[in-house]
Scaffold this motif. Structure first.
Motif, PDB file in Angstrom:
ATOM      1  N   ILE A   1       0.933  -1.402  -0.084  1.00  0.00           N
ATOM      2  CA  ILE A   1      -0.001   0.003  -0.006  1.00  0.00           C
ATOM      3  C   ILE A   1       0.879   1.222  -0.159  1.00  0.00           C
ATOM      4  CG2 ILE A   1      -1.464   1.312   1.455  1.00  0.00           C
ATOM      5  CD1 ILE A   1      -2.757  -1.448   2.524  1.00  0.00           C
ATOM      6  N   GLY A   2       1.993   1.214   0.455  1.00  0.00           N
ATOM      7  CA  GLY A   2       2.912   2.250   0.901  1.00  0.00           C
ATOM      8  C   GLY A   2       3.614   2.659  -0.423  1.00  0.00           C
ATOM      9  N   ILE A   3       3.667   2.141  -1.508  1.00  0.00           N
ATOM     10  CA  ILE A   3       4.483   2.477  -2.671  1.00  0.00           C
ATOM     11  C   ILE A   3       3.659   3.882  -3.149  1.00  0.00           C
ATOM     12  CG2 ILE A   3       5.119   1.840  -5.005  1.00  0.00           C
ATOM     13  CD1 ILE A   3       5.470  -1.102  -4.005  1.00  0.00           C
ATOM     14  N   PRO A   4       2.361   3.847  -3.481  1.00  0.00           N
ATOM     15  CA  PRO A   4       1.687   5.034  -3.993  1.00  0.00           C
ATOM     16  C   PRO A   4       2.092   6.281  -2.971  1.00  0.00           C
ATOM     17  CG  PRO A   4       0.152   3.292  -4.189  1.00  0.00           C
ATOM     18  CD  PRO A   4       1.406   2.921  -3.413  1.00  0.00           C
ATOM     19  N   LEU A   5       1.970   6.009  -1.722  1.00  0.00           N
ATOM     20  CA  LEU A   5       2.445   7.139  -0.435  1.00  0.00           C
ATOM     21  C   LEU A   5       3.730   7.669  -1.033  1.00  0.00           C
ATOM     22  CD1 LEU A   5       0.470   5.378   2.407  1.00  0.00           C
ATOM     23  CD2 LEU A   5      -0.279   7.338   0.755  1.00  0.00           C
ATOM     24  N   LEU A   6       4.757   6.665  -1.006  1.00  0.00           N
ATOM     25  CA  LEU A   6       6.099   7.145  -1.410  1.00  0.00           C
ATOM     26  C   LEU A   6       6.312   8.038  -2.249  1.00  0.00           C
ATOM     27  CD1 LEU A   6       8.360   4.073  -0.302  1.00  0.00           C
ATOM     28  CD2 LEU A   6       7.989   6.109   0.946  1.00  0.00           C
ATOM     29  N   LEU A   7       5.560   7.720  -3.514  1.00  0.00           N
ATOM     30  CA  LEU A   7       5.783   8.419  -4.891  1.00  0.00           C
ATOM     31  C   LEU A   7       4.920   9.912  -4.383  1.00  0.00           C
ATOM     32  CD1 LEU A   7       4.365   5.775  -7.611  1.00  0.00           C
ATOM     33  CD2 LEU A   7       6.806   6.905  -6.839  1.00  0.00           C
ATOM     34  N   VAL A   8       3.878   9.990  -3.829  1.00  0.00           N
ATOM     35  CA  VAL A   8       3.325  11.359  -3.133  1.00  0.00           C
ATOM     36  C   VAL A   8       4.188  11.971  -2.471  1.00  0.00           C
ATOM     37  CG1 VAL A   8       1.341  12.281  -2.140  1.00  0.00           C
ATOM     38  CG2 VAL A   8       0.880  10.516  -3.827  1.00  0.00           C
ATOM     39  N   ILE A   9       4.758  11.336  -1.628  1.00  0.00           N
ATOM     40  CA  ILE A   9       5.817  12.082  -0.646  1.00  0.00           C
ATOM     41  C   ILE A   9       6.879  12.664  -1.429  1.00  0.00           C
ATOM     42  CG2 ILE A   9       7.401  11.656   1.356  1.00  0.00           C
ATOM     43  CD1 ILE A   9       5.209   9.718   2.512  1.00  0.00           C
ATOM     44  N   GLY A  10       7.352  11.711  -2.166  1.00  0.00           N
ATOM     45  CA  GLY A  10       8.588  12.267  -3.093  1.00  0.00           C
ATOM     46  C   GLY A  10       8.353  13.603  -3.789  1.00  0.00           C
ATOM     47  N   ILE A  11       6.946  13.502  -4.354  1.00  0.00           N
ATOM     48  CA  ILE A  11       6.570  14.671  -5.277  1.00  0.00           C
ATOM     49  C   ILE A  11       6.387  15.971  -4.324  1.00  0.00           C
ATOM     50  CG2 ILE A  11       4.693  15.777  -6.564  1.00  0.00           C
ATOM     51  CD1 ILE A  11       4.429  12.843  -7.826  1.00  0.00           C
ATOM     52  N   VAL A  12       5.824  15.737  -3.390  1.00  0.00           N
ATOM     53  CA  VAL A  12       5.548  16.864  -2.250  1.00  0.00           C
ATOM     54  C   VAL A  12       6.994  17.390  -1.783  1.00  0.00           C
ATOM     55  CG1 VAL A  12       4.657  17.350   0.077  1.00  0.00           C
ATOM     56  CG2 VAL A  12       3.381  16.171  -1.559  1.00  0.00           C
ATOM     57  N   THR A  13       7.901  16.325  -1.454  1.00  0.00           N
ATOM     58  CA  THR A  13       9.238  16.786  -0.939  1.00  0.00           C
ATOM     59  C   THR A  13       9.890  17.759  -1.954  1.00  0.00           C
ATOM     60  OG1 THR A  13       9.516  14.731   0.331  1.00  0.00           O
ATOM     61  CG2 THR A  13      11.415  15.828  -0.130  1.00  0.00           C
ATOM     62  N   VAL A  14       9.639  17.611  -3.126  1.00  0.00           N
ATOM     63  CA  VAL A  14      10.280  18.260  -4.096  1.00  0.00           C
ATOM     64  C   VAL A  14       9.545  19.772  -4.284  1.00  0.00           C
ATOM     65  CG1 VAL A  14      11.181  18.630  -6.546  1.00  0.00           C
ATOM     66  CG2 VAL A  14      11.544  16.571  -5.182  1.00  0.00           C
ATOM     67  N   VAL A  15       8.180  19.686  -4.590  1.00  0.00           N
ATOM     68  CA  VAL A  15       7.440  20.584  -5.115  1.00  0.00           C
ATOM     69  C   VAL A  15       7.259  21.774  -3.971  1.00  0.00           C
ATOM     70  CG1 VAL A  15       5.091  21.509  -6.006  1.00  0.00           C
ATOM     71  CG2 VAL A  15       6.210  19.406  -6.782  1.00  0.00           C
ATOM     72  N   PHE A  16       6.837  21.537  -2.651  1.00  0.00           N
ATOM     73  CA  PHE A  16       6.388  22.485  -1.499  1.00  0.00           C
ATOM     74  C   PHE A  16       7.795  23.460  -1.231  1.00  0.00           C
ATOM     75  CE2 PHE A  16       2.469  20.084  -0.865  1.00  0.00           C
ATOM     76  CZ  PHE A  16       1.456  20.911  -1.270  1.00  0.00           C
ATOM     77  N   PRO A  17       8.935  22.802  -0.973  1.00  0.00           N
ATOM     78  CA  PRO A  17       9.848  23.517  -0.699  1.00  0.00           C
ATOM     79  C   PRO A  17      10.353  24.624  -1.721  1.00  0.00           C
ATOM     80  CG  PRO A  17      10.358  21.314   0.060  1.00  0.00           C
ATOM     81  CD  PRO A  17       9.169  21.300  -0.804  1.00  0.00           C
ATOM     82  N   ILE A  18      10.084  24.228  -3.101  1.00  0.00           N
ATOM     83  CA  ILE A  18      10.416  25.218  -4.148  1.00  0.00           C
ATOM     84  C   ILE A  18       9.538  26.238  -4.188  1.00  0.00           C
ATOM     85  CG2 ILE A  18      10.511  25.453  -6.695  1.00  0.00           C
ATOM     86  CD1 ILE A  18      11.719  22.621  -6.707  1.00  0.00           C
ATOM     87  N   ILE A  19       8.229  26.096  -4.109  1.00  0.00           N
ATOM     88  CA  ILE A  19       7.325  27.051  -3.968  1.00  0.00           C
ATOM     89  C   ILE A  19       7.385  27.983  -2.618  1.00  0.00           C
ATOM     90  CG2 ILE A  19       4.650  27.616  -3.317  1.00  0.00           C
ATOM     91  CD1 ILE A  19       4.044  24.882  -4.894  1.00  0.00           C
ATOM     92  N   ALA A  20       7.805  27.540  -1.668  1.00  0.00           N
ATOM     93  CA  ALA A  20       8.163  28.120  -0.334  1.00  0.00           C
ATOM     94  C   ALA A  20       9.373  29.001  -0.723  1.00  0.00           C
ATOM     95  CB  ALA A  20       8.310  27.186   0.893  1.00  0.00           C
ATOM     96  N   ILE A  21      10.345  28.558  -1.202  1.00  0.00           N
ATOM     97  CA  ILE A  21      11.500  29.455  -1.527  1.00  0.00           C
ATOM     98  C   ILE A  21      11.290  30.725  -2.512  1.00  0.00           C
ATOM     99  CG2 ILE A  21      13.823  29.499  -2.789  1.00  0.00           C
ATOM    100  CD1 ILE A  21      14.090  26.306  -1.855  1.00  0.00           C
ATOM    101  N   VAL A  22      10.477  30.397  -3.615  1.00  0.00           N
ATOM    102  CA  VAL A  22       9.999  31.545  -4.304  1.00  0.00           C
ATOM    103  C   VAL A  22       9.113  32.347  -3.738  1.00  0.00           C
ATOM    104  CG1 VAL A  22       8.683  31.926  -6.482  1.00  0.00           C
ATOM    105  CG2 VAL A  22      10.203  29.905  -6.732  1.00  0.00           C
ATOM    106  N   LYS A  23       8.423  31.794  -2.631  1.00  0.00           N
ATOM    107  CA  LYS A  23       7.432  32.968  -2.089  1.00  0.00           C
ATOM    108  C   LYS A  23       7.972  33.764  -1.053  1.00  0.00           C
ATOM    109  CE  LYS A  23       3.250  31.577  -3.659  1.00  0.00           C
ATOM    110  NZ  LYS A  23       2.437  32.517  -4.263  1.00  0.00           N
TER     111      LYS A  23
END
Length: 108
Positions: free
Chosen positions: A67-89
């Motif tokens: 069950i955790g494989i899709p969750l790991l994919l989502v966590i990986g995407i969130v780990t990259v996208v949200f900090p980039i948005i935070a830095i730009v803001k």
């Protein structure tokens, strides 16, 4: 208007995920700065990164039952996208709050 030092410290706190020091970078920003804006951004980054580590551990355990494989994919995407948005803001001078952990951290 934020100074260059404030922007740099905020960016450092959010960049910790990418440079391999996810929890240490926000703690450094918290200890070095006396500014409330920088401290709030460092707390946001620290809370978000702790949440990602906890979610990664839970997903890692759930991988055993597949069950955790899709969750790991989502966590990986969130780990990259949200900090980039935070830095730009933050560089634009906006007080950024992470969608999931931000409201919890701001109440502390």
């Amino acid at each position: 208007m934020l100074t260059t030092e404030q922007k740099l410290l905020c960016a450092l706190a959010h960049l910790g995920v990418f440079v391999g020091i996810p929890i240490i970078a926000p703690i450094i920003a918290l200890l070095v700065s006396n500014d409330n804006f920088v401290k709030m951004q460092a707390k946001e980054a620290l809370g978000f990164q702790i949440m990602l580590i906890a979610a990664g551990i839970i997903s890692g355990i759930l991988v055993i039952v597949l069950i955790g494989i899709p969750l790991l994919l989502v966590i990986g995407i969130v780990t990259v996208v949200f900090p980039i948005i935070a830095i730009v803001k933050v560089i634009d001078g906006v007080d950024y709050s992470y969608p999931i952990s931000g409201s919890i951290i701001r109440k502390m």
